[in-house]
Scaffold this active site. Structure first.
Site, PDB file in Angstrom:
ATOM      1  CD  GLU A 207      -3.179  -1.024   2.043  1.00  0.00           C
ATOM      2  OE1 GLU A 207      -3.181  -0.097   2.877  1.00  0.00           O
ATOM      3  OE2 GLU A 207      -4.049  -2.138   2.101  1.00  0.00           O
TER       4      GLU A 207
ATOM      5  CD  GLU B 208      -4.052  -5.885   4.143  1.00  0.00           C
ATOM      6  OE1 GLU B 208      -4.875  -5.126   4.558  1.00  0.00           O
ATOM      7  OE2 GLU B 208      -2.844  -5.590   4.019  1.00  0.00           O
TER       8      GLU B 208
END
Ligand SMILES: *[C@@H]1O[C@H](CO)[C@@H](O)[C@H](O)[C@H]1NC(C)=O
Ligand SMILES: *[C@@H]1O[C@H](CO)[C@@H](O)[C@H](O)[C@H]1NC(C)=O
Ligand SMILES: *[C@@H]1O[C@H](CO)[C@@H](O)[C@H](O)[C@H]1NC(C)=O
Ligand SMILES: *[C@@H]1O[C@H](CO)[C@@H](O)[C@H](O)[C@H]1NC(C)=O
Ligand SMILES: *[C@@H]1O[C@H](CO)[C@@H](O)[C@H](O)[C@H]1NC(C)=O
Length: 417
Positions: free
Chosen positions: A124, A235
């Site tokens: 991220e 995720e």
């Protein structure tokens, strides 16, 4: 040359042997902590094949550059690994990740290498430098250029070692993958790791009823820019407790609905995924699917469970190569769902191509898929380098197999020999 072929399937998940597991943070964990969680995950009622661990760093907490204890715990519990190197750091700190990676290769040899599914450079990092990430105060990120550089460093590190053939990729959120400024990161990846939480999509209609739609809309958007790279879900999850997030309510019932809609669809489509998270007692919101080793809701997926879209206007591109490795990716739009039975035959006359025989045309039709997905294909196929590229409507997901190939999805592609 003549072609023919393909696919089958029902009970696709076992046929494709996709990787499933959970994410594991490094904070507060040592060998015993990792080993006990890996054992819990491997025996969780309904999800006992969740035997893979995604890590965020190569470094054991409290050390400068010692390999993370999760590696020994994984070896001792037969847990596969999606390794991670934390990349939102400067070169001298990233060097510690590289050192830990090198040490792990030397120290653990093939018992380690055999378990490695892939290596993610970063997590991220691009989200955190995006306007949304900055507005959310998400912390220090990393630029696309530096990520590309770090990916190159990891490739240099593993070259010629027991990890030399492992795919190297990057994990991020859907909105940064579709941002063209970041496309150089995609080009440098072997796989894309997608983190996707409808719960946090507060500017969308993110009620539980729409959550599977939002998830697969994001997945399909990334597929459209993935340059043919496989997309692994690194995720996702839905909280059982915690604050309401726009229309998303944290509850056990809704977490179960999300699991049945998304996790089960990923399982039935044969997509690698690492759920967030095995257990996180005390966190708010709390995404853990278990507490004290017991599931908080039903984690079993039957072969027809999971979201199937009814939207149209999608196109998928599939390529199949002579060596029998097939990959497929969605085009723009959303797919027509997770069919569990799909039969496609294709044949094509040989034509001239850049490097040998390619089909001049291929046609095929799929059978009806479960979940209402039906599709037919009448696609012209063109090929380069011995591969066919078929365009058709429907959803196709990663397929691997022998020469006969295996496909899951509403439809599939042809292999030309
Ligand atoms: C380890 O797990 C794999 C499946 O991931 C299985 O095929 C293999 O037999 C297991 N090995 C041992 C020693 O249990
Ligand atoms: C697109 O990506 C670049 C580089 O990661 C970032 O600086 C920029 O803010 C992003 N733009 C949007 C609209 O997200
Ligand atoms: C699902 O979310 C999308 C994006 O916010 C929205 O356009 C659509 O209307 C929603 N659908 C339903 C059934 O709520
Ligand atoms: C499969 O699971 C789905 C979702 O939980 C459920 O609605 C359906 O009834 C199940 N089908 C069978 C045959 O058990
Ligand atoms: C199989 O073919 C693909 C596409 O041509 C190529 O990228 C890949 O390296 C090949 N794999 C092997 C093991 O030869």
């Amino acid at each position: 040359m003549k072609s023919s072929l393909l696919a089958i399937l029902g009970g696709a998940s076992s046929a494709l042997a996709a990787v499933r597991g959970f994410n594991y943070a490094s904070q507060g964990q040592d060998y015993n902590g990792f080993a006990s969680q890996f054992k819990t995950a491997a025996s969780l009622a309904g999800a006992s094949d969740f035997t893979s661990a995604r890590l965020y760093t190569m470094i054991q907490e409290g050390t400068t550059n010692t390999p993370i204890d999760a590696i020994q715990a994984a070896i001792d519990t037969n847990t596969t690994l999606l390794l991670g190197l934390w990349a939102s750091v400067d070169q001298s700190t990233f060097d510690n990740e590289i050192t830990a990676l090198k040490s792990a290769i030397q120290q653990y040899g093939s018992s380690f290498a055999d378990l490695v599914v892939g290596i993610s450079v970063g997590s991220e990092d691009l989200y955190r430098i995006s306007p949304t990430g900055i507005a959310a105060g998400s912390g220090v990120g990393q630029s696309p250029d530096t990520l590309v550089n770090y990916i190159g460093q990891v490739r240099d590190t593993i070259k010629g070692t027991s990890l030399g053939t492992k795919p190297v990729g990057h994990v991020d959120t859907w909105n940064v993958f579709v941002n063209d400024t970041n496309s150089k990161v995609i080009s440098n990846c072997d796989f894309l790791g997608l983190d996707e939480y409808p719960y946090y999509q507060t500017t969308d209609t993110n009620s539980i009823d729409n959550s599977s739609f939002l998830f697969f809309q994001a997945y399909d958007r990334v597929s459209a820019v993935a340059q043919g790279k496989p997309i692994w879900v690194t995720e996702s999850g839905w909280p059982t407790t915690g604050p309401t997030s726009n229309l998303a309510v944290a509850s056990v019932d809704d977490a179960e609905t999300f699991w049945q809609g998304v996790a089960c669809a990923l399982e039935n489509r044969g997509i690698n995924f690492w759920w967030y998270i095995l257990a996180d007692e005390g966190a708010s919101p709390s995404f853990g699917v278990s507490s004290n080793g017991k599931p908080l809701y039903n984690l079993a997926c039957n072969s027809t469970a999971g979201y199937t879209s009814t939207s149209s206007a999608s196109s998928s591109t599939a390529t199949a190569s002579k060596n029998g490795t097939a990959t497929a990716s969605h085009g723009s739009g959303s797919g027509s769902g997770s069919a569990t039975l799909s039969t496609v035959t294709a044949s094509g006359a040989a034509g001239a191509g850049p490097s040998g025989a390619v089909p001049a045309g291929a046609t095929g039709s799929s059978g009806a898929g479960a979940g209402g997905a039906t599709a037919t294909q009448n696609g012209g196929a063109t090929g380069t380098n011995g591969a066919t590229h078929s365009t058709f409507t429907g959803a196709a997901t990663k397929a691997q197999g022998s020469m006969a190939g295996l496909a899951i999805g509403a439809l599939f592609a042809a292999l030309v020999l």
